[in-house]
Design a protein around this motif. Structure first.
Motif, mmCIF file in Angstrom:
data_model
loop_
_atom_site.group_PDB
_atom_site.id
_atom_site.type_symbol
_atom_site.label_atom_id
_atom_site.label_comp_id
_atom_site.label_asym_id
_atom_site.label_seq_id
_atom_site.Cartn_x
_atom_site.Cartn_y
_atom_site.Cartn_z
ATOM 1 N N ILE A 1 70.357 -1.165 -132.021
ATOM 2 C CA ILE A 1 71.284 -2.196 -131.542
ATOM 3 C C ILE A 1 72.134 -2.753 -132.689
ATOM 4 O O ILE A 1 73.206 -3.311 -132.453
ATOM 5 C CB ILE A 1 70.547 -3.343 -130.794
ATOM 6 N N VAL A 2 71.678 -2.565 -133.923
ATOM 7 C CA VAL A 2 72.431 -3.122 -135.059
ATOM 8 C C VAL A 2 73.820 -2.476 -135.171
ATOM 9 O O VAL A 2 74.833 -3.179 -135.082
ATOM 10 C CB VAL A 2 71.617 -3.028 -136.375
ATOM 11 N N PRO A 3 73.906 -1.137 -135.318
ATOM 12 C CA PRO A 3 75.258 -0.558 -135.359
ATOM 13 C C PRO A 3 76.000 -0.722 -134.035
ATOM 14 O O PRO A 3 77.234 -0.811 -134.032
ATOM 15 C CB PRO A 3 75.013 0.923 -135.685
ATOM 16 N N ALA A 4 75.257 -0.791 -132.925
ATOM 17 C CA ALA A 4 75.925 -0.958 -131.624
ATOM 18 C C ALA A 4 76.612 -2.323 -131.560
ATOM 19 O O ALA A 4 77.758 -2.441 -131.114
ATOM 20 C CB ALA A 4 74.906 -0.809 -130.494
ATOM 21 N N VAL A 5 75.926 -3.361 -132.029
ATOM 22 C CA VAL A 5 76.523 -4.702 -132.058
ATOM 23 C C VAL A 5 77.704 -4.717 -133.035
ATOM 24 O O VAL A 5 78.777 -5.242 -132.736
ATOM 25 C CB VAL A 5 75.475 -5.768 -132.470
ATOM 26 N N GLN A 6 77.482 -4.115 -134.211
ATOM 27 C CA GLN A 6 78.528 -4.192 -135.245
ATOM 28 C C GLN A 6 79.810 -3.477 -134.835
ATOM 29 O O GLN A 6 80.898 -3.822 -135.297
ATOM 30 C CB GLN A 6 77.988 -3.638 -136.566
ATOM 31 N N ARG A 7 79.685 -2.519 -133.959
ATOM 32 C CA ARG A 7 80.868 -1.818 -133.472
ATOM 33 C C ARG A 7 81.671 -2.717 -132.525
ATOM 34 O O ARG A 7 82.890 -2.712 -132.520
ATOM 35 C CB ARG A 7 80.382 -0.584 -132.718
ATOM 36 N N LEU A 8 80.956 -3.503 -131.733
ATOM 37 C CA LEU A 8 81.620 -4.299 -130.703
ATOM 38 C C LEU A 8 81.950 -5.722 -131.125
ATOM 39 O O LEU A 8 82.880 -6.325 -130.613
ATOM 40 C CB LEU A 8 80.715 -4.375 -129.458
ATOM 41 N N SER A 9 81.132 -6.270 -132.024
ATOM 42 C CA SER A 9 81.246 -7.701 -132.316
ATOM 43 C C SER A 9 81.402 -7.984 -133.807
ATOM 44 O O SER A 9 80.883 -7.248 -134.651
ATOM 45 C CB SER A 9 79.999 -8.423 -131.785
ATOM 46 N N HIS A 10 82.065 -9.094 -134.102
ATOM 47 C CA HIS A 10 82.253 -9.528 -135.486
ATOM 48 C C HIS A 10 81.099 -10.406 -135.959
ATOM 49 O O HIS A 10 81.052 -10.805 -137.122
ATOM 50 C CB HIS A 10 83.569 -10.314 -135.611
ATOM 51 N N LEU A 11 80.163 -10.733 -135.055
ATOM 52 C CA LEU A 11 79.078 -11.649 -135.428
ATOM 53 C C LEU A 11 78.027 -10.942 -136.282
ATOM 54 O O LEU A 11 77.744 -9.763 -136.074
ATOM 55 C CB LEU A 11 78.393 -12.198 -134.167
ATOM 56 N N PRO A 12 77.401 -11.655 -137.235
ATOM 57 C CA PRO A 12 76.322 -11.036 -138.008
ATOM 58 C C PRO A 12 75.087 -10.792 -137.150
ATOM 59 O O PRO A 12 74.825 -11.544 -136.205
ATOM 60 C CB PRO A 12 76.020 -12.070 -139.106
ATOM 61 N N ILE A 13 74.340 -9.744 -137.485
ATOM 62 C CA ILE A 13 73.082 -9.475 -136.777
ATOM 63 C C ILE A 13 71.969 -9.230 -137.782
ATOM 64 O O ILE A 13 72.113 -8.421 -138.686
ATOM 65 C CB ILE A 13 73.201 -8.316 -135.754
ATOM 66 N N VAL A 14 70.889 -9.983 -137.616
ATOM 67 C CA VAL A 14 69.721 -9.828 -138.484
ATOM 68 C C VAL A 14 68.577 -9.249 -137.652
ATOM 69 O O VAL A 14 68.637 -9.218 -136.427
ATOM 70 C CB VAL A 14 69.295 -11.173 -139.138
ATOM 71 N N VAL A 15 67.549 -8.770 -138.356
ATOM 72 C CA VAL A 15 66.413 -8.136 -137.683
ATOM 73 C C VAL A 15 65.129 -8.878 -138.030
ATOM 74 O O VAL A 15 64.909 -9.256 -139.183
ATOM 75 C CB VAL A 15 66.315 -6.640 -138.080
ATOM 76 N N ASP A 16 64.300 -9.093 -137.022
ATOM 77 C CA ASP A 16 63.002 -9.752 -137.184
ATOM 78 C C ASP A 16 61.900 -8.713 -136.916
ATOM 79 O O ASP A 16 61.521 -8.494 -135.768
ATOM 80 C CB ASP A 16 62.921 -10.913 -136.175
ATOM 81 N N PRO A 17 61.410 -8.058 -137.982
ATOM 82 C CA PRO A 17 60.385 -7.031 -137.775
ATOM 83 C C PRO A 17 58.996 -7.628 -137.551
ATOM 84 O O PRO A 17 58.072 -6.892 -137.203
ATOM 85 C CB PRO A 17 60.427 -6.205 -139.062
ATOM 86 N N VAL B 1 77.565 -18.015 -134.835
ATOM 87 C CA VAL B 1 76.364 -17.485 -134.185
ATOM 88 C C VAL B 1 75.874 -16.274 -134.965
ATOM 89 O O VAL B 1 76.666 -15.409 -135.354
ATOM 90 C CB VAL B 1 76.651 -17.104 -132.713
ATOM 91 N N ILE B 2 74.566 -16.240 -135.208
ATOM 92 C CA ILE B 2 73.923 -15.103 -135.847
ATOM 93 C C ILE B 2 73.040 -14.482 -134.770
ATOM 94 O O ILE B 2 72.223 -15.179 -134.168
ATOM 95 C CB ILE B 2 73.035 -15.570 -137.026
ATOM 96 N N LEU B 3 73.191 -13.193 -134.523
ATOM 97 C CA LEU B 3 72.343 -12.524 -133.549
ATOM 98 C C LEU B 3 71.065 -12.057 -134.238
ATOM 99 O O LEU B 3 71.082 -11.777 -135.434
ATOM 100 C CB LEU B 3 73.090 -11.328 -132.946
ATOM 101 N N VAL C 1 69.711 0.492 -141.883
ATOM 102 C CA VAL C 1 70.566 0.677 -140.704
ATOM 103 C C VAL C 1 71.798 -0.241 -140.762
ATOM 104 O O VAL C 1 72.737 -0.079 -139.994
ATOM 105 C CB VAL C 1 69.718 0.498 -139.409
ATOM 106 N N GLY C 2 71.782 -1.178 -141.696
ATOM 107 C CA GLY C 2 72.963 -2.018 -141.896
ATOM 108 C C GLY C 2 72.841 -3.448 -141.404
ATOM 109 O O GLY C 2 73.842 -4.149 -141.268
ATOM 110 N N ALA C 3 71.615 -3.898 -141.168
ATOM 111 C CA ALA C 3 71.431 -5.288 -140.714
ATOM 112 C C ALA C 3 72.007 -6.262 -141.743
ATOM 113 O O ALA C 3 72.011 -5.983 -142.946
ATOM 114 C CB ALA C 3 69.945 -5.572 -140.498
ATOM 115 N N ASP C 4 72.469 -7.399 -141.262
ATOM 116 C CA ASP C 4 73.052 -8.422 -142.135
ATOM 117 C C ASP C 4 72.002 -9.362 -142.704
ATOM 118 O O ASP C 4 72.344 -10.330 -143.395
ATOM 119 C CB ASP C 4 74.101 -9.220 -141.360
ATOM 120 N N GLY C 5 70.745 -9.109 -142.377
ATOM 121 C CA GLY C 5 69.686 -9.954 -142.921
ATOM 122 C C GLY C 5 68.378 -9.656 -142.235
ATOM 123 O O GLY C 5 68.295 -8.792 -141.340
ATOM 124 N N LEU C 6 67.349 -10.374 -142.656
ATOM 125 C CA LEU C 6 66.010 -10.199 -142.099
ATOM 126 C C LEU C 6 65.394 -11.559 -141.845
ATOM 127 O O LEU C 6 65.711 -12.532 -142.535
ATOM 128 C CB LEU C 6 65.089 -9.473 -143.103
#
Ligand code: PEP
Ligand code: MN
Length: 354
Positions: free
Chosen positions: A252-268, A230-232, A288-293
């Motif tokens: 929410i990016v660092p907040a997710v990364q602290r709690l979860s191992h799942l990748p998180i991308v951002v849709d601007p 799953v990619i968030l 901010v450290g997103a795993d993708g866009l």
């Protein structure tokens, strides 16, 4: 499990867990395999599990989400695609670009060629569109999926498209590499369970009013059914601010990364709804450290059938890629260089009579 636990040891532990009436989820990681246990009503009684060979330790997870949490799996989940160097969650950023909707073969090919030339590895495009108005363009349906499959063949891009409902899910899954679950469906629990039963990566978009915990719990629905890929995706939430379509919540990016191992991308694109804000917020997302866009790109946005005003031009996407390449490097991340796949030449036909 211990770092060097064998497959047989993992298997034996899973069998023991299942024999106790629980469900075992073996989630492989770079260092070691974690086995999540679900289905327990109260506190889990580990019994002799801890004594089995290969077991490192038995940890009780107190959070409501379990399989998505770093308590169960410490190292980052990296999602890879066979036959491609595309990925999410590793050192390379997963860059997804394309139109909001597939409108025609020509439109999709024109955009796909440009985003491939800029270095993106994923092509997005909706074939089934969640539109606010029932009178607005609803997508090309299966014809749109066919066009996307052709794009994968021609450009070597992996494709991402939305499954709007249970009805279209299996058709979408047949064609796509990543199934997108849209913001409006983030808490469609029966749909989440259904994609959880498939073995195909899922991009789960954050609901418009979802808290971090609700977002992670939605992902947990998918993992709990055995799909761990799953990619968030953060795509903005509703606030009182009205200078943008949504408020892009980069925290929410660092907040997710602290709690979860799942990748998180951002849709601007959906996160701001304004073309002129897509590049600045893309830079910020990478910083901010997103795993993708995930970026909406259109060669003729004034005539786009959906989301034209937030779609950037291909030349703006080129510049965006140049900029984020430099920002990613500071963080020891990487934005891949273009890798253009030449068109497949027709196989030579053997001459008759030879
Ligand atoms: C989309 O990606 O085109 C889309 C409809 O996104 P969301 O579900 O975030 O609104
Ligand atoms: Mn859109």
């Amino acid at each position: 499990m211990k770092a060097h636990a064998t497959e047989e040891q993992v298997h034996a532990v899973c069998e023991r867990i299942e024999s106790l009436g629980y469900r075992a989820h073996a989630i492989p990681g770079a260092q070691r395999t974690a086995i999540g246990i679900t289905g327990n009503k109260g506190a889990f009684e580990p019994g002799t599990l801890e004594e089995m060979s290969g077991v490192q330790e038995v940890i009780q997870v107190s959070k409501p989400y379990k399989l998505v949490s770093r308590d169960v799996k410490e190292d980052d989940t990296v999602i890879r695609f066979t036959g491609s160097d595309a990925s999410f969650g590793g050192r390379d950023l997963g860059i997804v670009a394309g139109p909001c909707s597939i409108e025609s073969r020509e439109q999709a090919f024109t955009i796909a060629e440009r985003i491939a030339k800029a270095g993106a590895r994923f092509f997005r495009g909706g074939a089934y569109k969640p539109r606010t108005s029932p009178y607005a363009f609803q997508g090309m349906g299966e014809d749109g999926l066919r066009i996307m499959a052709e794009i994968r063949d021609r450009f070597g891009l992996r494709i991402i498209t939305e499954a709007l409902d249970e009805e279209s899910l299996h058709l979408v899954a047949d064609y796509t590499d990543v199934i997108q679950i849209g913001a409006r469906n983030m808490q469609n629990f029966s749909l989440l369970k259904k994609v959880g039963r498939l073995r195909k990566p899922v991009m789960l978009k954050r609901g418009m009013a979802a808290t971090l915990e609700e977002f992670l719990m939605a992902a947990e629905y998918i993992l709990s059914e055995g799909n761990y890929e799953v990619i968030l995706c953060e795509r903005g939430v509703r606030t009182f601010a009205d200078h943008t379509r949504n408020t892009l919540d980069l925290s929410i990016v660092p907040a997710v990364q602290r709690l979860s191992h799942l990748p998180i991308v951002v849709d601007p694109s959906h996160g701001t709804g304004k073309r002129n804000k897509v590049t600045p917020l893309s830079r910020a997302a990478v910083a901010v450290g997103a795993d993708g866009l995930m970026i909406e790109v259109h060669h003729d946005p004034d005539h786009a059938l959906s989301d034209g005003i937030q779609s950037i031009f291909p030349n703006q996407f080129d510049e965006l890629m140049n900029q984020i390449r430099q920002i990613a490097a500071i963080l020891h991340r990487n934005v891949q260089e273009p890798k253009i796949q030449e068109p497949k030449t027709q196989p030579a036909v053997a001459k008759a009579g030879r």
